[in-house]
Design a protein around this motif. Structure first.
Motif, mmCIF file in Angstrom:
data_model
loop_
_atom_site.group_PDB
_atom_site.id
_atom_site.type_symbol
_atom_site.label_atom_id
_atom_site.label_comp_id
_atom_site.label_asym_id
_atom_site.label_seq_id
_atom_site.Cartn_x
_atom_site.Cartn_y
_atom_site.Cartn_z
ATOM 1 N N ALA A 239 3.898 9.481 -9.973
ATOM 2 C CA ALA A 239 3.044 9.834 -11.263
ATOM 3 C C ALA A 239 2.512 11.169 -11.268
ATOM 4 O O ALA A 239 2.494 11.987 -12.409
ATOM 5 N N LYS A 240 1.853 11.865 -10.102
ATOM 6 C CA LYS A 240 1.409 12.915 -10.064
ATOM 7 C C LYS A 240 2.628 14.001 -10.241
ATOM 8 O O LYS A 240 2.136 14.900 -11.066
ATOM 9 N N GLN B 74 4.219 5.603 -5.516
ATOM 10 C CA GLN B 74 4.345 5.395 -7.150
ATOM 11 C C GLN B 74 3.138 6.458 -7.351
ATOM 12 O O GLN B 74 3.076 7.200 -8.641
ATOM 13 N N GLN B 75 1.939 6.614 -6.761
ATOM 14 C CA GLN B 75 0.936 7.555 -7.603
ATOM 15 C C GLN B 75 1.400 8.938 -7.111
ATOM 16 O O GLN B 75 1.185 9.910 -8.076
ATOM 17 N N GLU B 76 2.070 9.407 -6.044
ATOM 18 C CA GLU B 76 2.737 10.597 -5.806
ATOM 19 C C GLU B 76 3.794 10.806 -6.885
ATOM 20 O O GLU B 76 3.627 12.103 -7.582
ATOM 21 N N GLU C 43 0.905 -1.187 0.108
ATOM 22 C CA GLU C 43 -0.100 -0.172 -0.075
ATOM 23 C C GLU C 43 0.791 1.047 -0.199
ATOM 24 O O GLU C 43 0.475 2.191 -0.789
ATOM 25 N N GLU C 44 1.846 1.252 0.895
ATOM 26 C CA GLU C 44 2.944 2.248 0.945
ATOM 27 C C GLU C 44 3.475 2.545 -0.293
ATOM 28 O O GLU C 44 3.609 3.776 -1.121
ATOM 29 N N ARG C 45 3.834 1.489 -1.018
ATOM 30 C CA ARG C 45 4.431 1.551 -2.380
ATOM 31 C C ARG C 45 3.627 2.208 -3.437
ATOM 32 O O ARG C 45 4.074 2.869 -4.432
ATOM 33 N N GLN C 46 2.271 1.617 -3.372
ATOM 34 C CA GLN C 46 1.349 2.312 -4.426
ATOM 35 C C GLN C 46 1.159 3.689 -4.400
ATOM 36 O O GLN C 46 1.021 4.516 -5.147
ATOM 37 N N GLU C 47 1.296 4.289 -2.783
ATOM 38 C CA GLU C 47 0.965 5.399 -2.675
ATOM 39 C C GLU C 47 2.061 6.257 -3.043
ATOM 40 O O GLU C 47 1.824 7.568 -3.657
ATOM 41 N N GLU D 34 5.253 13.713 -11.922
ATOM 42 C CA GLU D 34 5.761 13.697 -13.236
ATOM 43 C C GLU D 34 4.811 14.597 -14.180
ATOM 44 O O GLU D 34 5.153 15.055 -15.153
ATOM 45 N N GLU D 35 3.445 14.248 -13.918
ATOM 46 C CA GLU D 35 2.483 14.758 -14.669
ATOM 47 C C GLU D 35 2.565 16.392 -14.427
ATOM 48 O O GLU D 35 2.603 17.186 -15.504
#
Length: 153
Positions: A52-53, A48-50, A42-46, A55-56
């Protein structure tokens, strides 16, 4: 890990240390977890989402910057400011700034004084040579004239 570095007196030192690794340092290196397996999925996904955000956002900022640079270039073109004219203006401004600097003024004054003194010295030297040449007898003058003409050939 920080407490072990503090104990050894190396707190704040990085990989740029000039000292070679010691056995104790090697133990610390082996303790570093490069895969970070203590992180939950779950921490890894958070993270990765951060990532990606971010990078966008970076991409968006690049687009905005590109747009602003294009607008900047268009406005400068409308004002007739070409790279060559800007270079010329910068050079003129730099030349003016240099000429109004104290160092330039002092140097100019010093060189002017040196030039005046050099000119006076050559004038005195020339007058002395002329006077000395005039003091020579006609025979001595002919000998000097003949000697000098030999060097001109």
């Amino acid at each position: 890990m920080e407490t072990r570095q503090q104990e050894r007196g190396h707190f704040g030192a990085g990989f740029m240390d000039s000292e070679p690794l010691k056995e104790a340092d090697e133990d610390l290196v082996s303790e570093v977890n490069l895969t970070n397996s203590t992180m939950t999925e779950e921490e890894r996904q958070e993270i990765q989402q951060e990532l990606a955000k971010l990078e966008e956002e970076i991409g968006t900022l690049r687009q905005v910057l590109s747009s602003k640079e294009k607008q900047h270039a268009e406005l400068k073109q409308q004002l007739g400011l070409t790279p060559l004219s800007e270079l010329r203006n910068n050079f003129s401004r730099g030349w003016h700034d240099m000429q109004s600097s104290t160092a330039y003024k002092k140097t100019t004054e010093t060189l002017s004084t040196a030039g005046q003194r050099t000119s006076a010295a050559f004038s005195t030297f020339g007058n002395t040579i002329t006077r000395r040449f005039g003091d020579l007898s006609p025979l001595q003058r002919r000998l000097w004239t003949h000697t000098l003409s030999c060097f001109q050939s």
